[in-house]
Design an enzyme around this catalytic site. Sequence first.
Site, PDB file in Angstrom:
ATOM      1  N   SER A  38      37.403 103.663 -13.863  1.00 41.76           N
ATOM      2  CA  SER A  38      36.138 103.493 -14.542  1.00 41.76           C
ATOM      3  C   SER A  38      35.797 104.789 -14.897  1.00 41.76           C
ATOM      4  O   SER A  38      34.771 104.562 -15.767  1.00 41.76           O
ATOM      5  CB  SER A  38      35.206 102.759 -13.529  1.00 41.76           C
ATOM      6  N   SER A  80      39.418 104.972  -9.772  1.00 43.96           N
ATOM      7  CA  SER A  80      38.644 105.399 -11.151  1.00 43.96           C
ATOM      8  C   SER A  80      38.535 106.632 -11.534  1.00 43.96           C
ATOM      9  O   SER A  80      38.085 106.994 -12.606  1.00 43.96           O
ATOM     10  CB  SER A  80      37.264 105.077 -10.609  1.00 43.96           C
ATOM     11  N   LYS A 134      29.759 111.517 -14.273  1.00 49.43           N
ATOM     12  CA  LYS A 134      29.766 109.885 -14.475  1.00 49.43           C
ATOM     13  C   LYS A 134      28.333 109.711 -14.183  1.00 49.43           C
ATOM     14  O   LYS A 134      27.772 110.132 -13.538  1.00 49.43           O
ATOM     15  CB  LYS A 134      30.543 109.604 -13.349  1.00 49.43           C
TER      16      LYS A 134
END
Lengths: 461, 453
Positions: free
Chosen positions: A144, A168, A69
């Site tokens: 996310s 997330s 990420k």
Amino acid sequence: MNLHELSIAQLTRLLEGKKTSPEEIYTSFLTRIKEINPKINAYLTVINKPELDYSMRDKPLFGIPYSMKDTYNTKGIRTTAAAKVLDNYISPYDATAYTKLKKAGAVLIGKTNCDAWGHGSSTENSDFGPTKNPWNRDYVPGGSSGGSAASLAADLCSFSIGEDTGGSIRLPASFCSVVGLKPTYGLVSRYGCIAYASSLDTVGPMARSVEDTALVLEVLAGADSCDATTSQSKPPRYSQFLGRKIAGLKMGIPKEYFMKGMDDTVASTIAKAMKDLQKLGVEPVEISLPMTEYAISTYYLIAPSETSSNLARYDGIRFGTTRRSFGAEAKRRIMLGTFTLSHGYYDAYYKKATKVRTLIKNDFENAFKAVDFIIAPASPTPPFKLGEKVDDPLKMYLSDIYLVSVNLAGVPALSVPCGFTGNKLPISFQLIGRHFDETTLLNIGYQYEQVHGIYERPRIK
Amino acid sequence: MNRCMESMKDHGLSNQYNPVIGLEIHAELSTRSKMFCQCLADYFGQPPNTHVCPVCLGLPGALPVPNRKAVEWTILLGKALNCKINKITKFDRKHYFYPDLPKGYQISQYDEPIATGGIFQLGKKTFRIRRVHLEEDTGKLIHKGDETLVDFNRSGVPLVEIVTEPDFTNSTDVKAFLEELQTLIRYLEVSDCDMEKGSMRLEPNVSLRKLKSTKMPAYKVEVKNINSFRFAQKAVEYEIKRQTALLQKGETPTQETRGFNETKGITFSQRSKEEEQDYRYFPEPDIPPFVFETKFLEKVEVPELPHEKVERYVSTWKLRREEALLLTRDKKVAQYFERVISKLNQKKPDMVKPVEQTIAKLIVNKKIPIDIAESEFIERALEKRKKHEVDEKILAGVLGKIVEENKKAVEDYRGGKEGAVMFLVGQAMRELKGKADAVVIREKLMKLVRRDQ
């Protein structure tokens, strides 16, 4: 045989038998990224020239390409947190997770898209455009860590490192039919992971099987002198516990989680998964987590408070951008958090929320006196369409209804795929465990995976 | 207005009001590394931005890890100030925007500081210490022409804040307290408290209340950026004058933060109450709260403090209090003194007076430098002693003659001119060709002059 479709164990065996090389593996993934990524926007940065270090030959993840990420600091490589504020930020240092993976021989292939600063449940809050769900590009990949989940589902990497503050990792894993682990708070170092809400943020692996997840967790877990919140105890070798007997373990079914409001297909798919688990010998026990209804409100007081503080450093003096570059959701959370921490409101909001947080933690502690793990849906609905909730923050926040309690309590949870809707949209359950009992979760997930069959991959046209 | 009031007003203002003064003191701890990272804390004189890392630059993703030594030293300071050391303590974030604050918040301590409720004895007066807490220093702004530059070398240096209760009523006590506090902190060897380097900073807060009133005034004026004890005293005096004048006009002074102009000796408004910050304190989530074990707290031992040394010197060695104070001001001097005494006592020298008094005088009057080895000091001291072996009768004769011949100086001395005695000492020394101890002569002369009276 496509190299990019193989598991970590399979790739390692091929490398050990000299049947392939790290270059060959990397090229296989890179070629696929060039073809697929423009369609789904999973990567914000792709690394075209890998740093392959043959002295790492004996390391557990040698030659395995993975994605992270874009919230992780990677020295010399752009690190944005999917926020325009850090549009061209090149970090001068490495996150601990990245250092550990390098030392384990793994090769970073790219940095994935997400909701800016981790603020969101669909990756639509990225300042660099949304990621699309590889199963159906009209749908969101969850968030996310949506880019990480999509990069895995589309076979654009072998595993990915996500970050879970209020679901997330688990929500996108569920929406993309991959495995995602939110570890116990304190098991994995957060050093170098751009903070969303520090008391809730956890660093965790996402992969295409539970076994791969366990292998990556072994590398990530453990004390870090750069993170004062990491536990000092030595973590187990998770992969060695896979396959151990699970018959007789007690599976908690929280009545508050299986109420109306849940999508019918989700409910029936998870019911079937619970039957499969019972066939493996686990015993269902109904339990209660009475504070569940307060979880979302509590989370949306604590997380924005902390984020308003964590984002204060982007004051327009450094990093080359002004505060005007903050997106709408970041601004909303900064304002919400600033308000709840303000003089005269602190006691009524932030402080009260921390008290409820303790009650939520107590809920889990009480439950774990009677059961060994808890099963719950990862999401009340299957993936939703792009644009469907983006203008209704409250509705979006409710996507995380089964997820945020886990972060507030600091316990671990593993998201495991268990089926599809009629439209071929993924559904997952999550297994929630005692603090630092990732071993049990991974073992149950692994055995479920063996009977359920390894997961289908989407066909991307 | 009656005549009495009138004369008070003429006299110089403050008699209608009692000052209420509290102090906030910051001291940088002299730990090797910074408060939350491994960077060297000794930034003084280093090129800008050379003692920095992701943590003290507040880069995205960096995390603070507390410096154990700094925590121990704050506990030590708390103990030395007779505070209660709290078994549970935590760090908090204090938010405000300023270019020298890279994270947008300072890691400090809000409602659970390391130490609370202490006492500081200044002669016969007692001043209460409200709290002692630990925090991090900020960076430094450097203004060059139109540009302002930031140096982050100081960012993250451990800083203790000591807050007193508003127990002071005059500027003399303020100055004396600050000087004593500096001595104490230096004794603990936790900070060099160098005002010029900025490693000790003072913030008095001053307000006035009506005589006999016991209520706290409705306002408070804080004076910042003071870098000497004398300036602290001046700033307090100026504030008392300024506020008295306002109150006498029937106005209430504004609650505000003021700066101090050293050249003009006046304070000036910096920030009023309306502009006051809401710091939005909340517990620092990156650092778990501390729960100290009793054993750990017991291990932090306070060494003999200056006032305790003074008492010991006076009671066991019969030193004069002023001498004891001078000897103990600098720990190194006191330690030197004690080492000389212990070595001398092994030798059992033949000295008229108790050894300790003689040595104390030699050090206090700088008769022998103390940058030499203790053994050499002792040799020189014994040497001096030989010189003093002037026949008591001759000495008495000479002194009598001096007193006789210098009537004017004797009168002056009796009239209160203490300095006059030194003139007499000088005369006597000349007569004796320097073969006597000036201190002894001074004492004898003073006795003689007083007796004659």
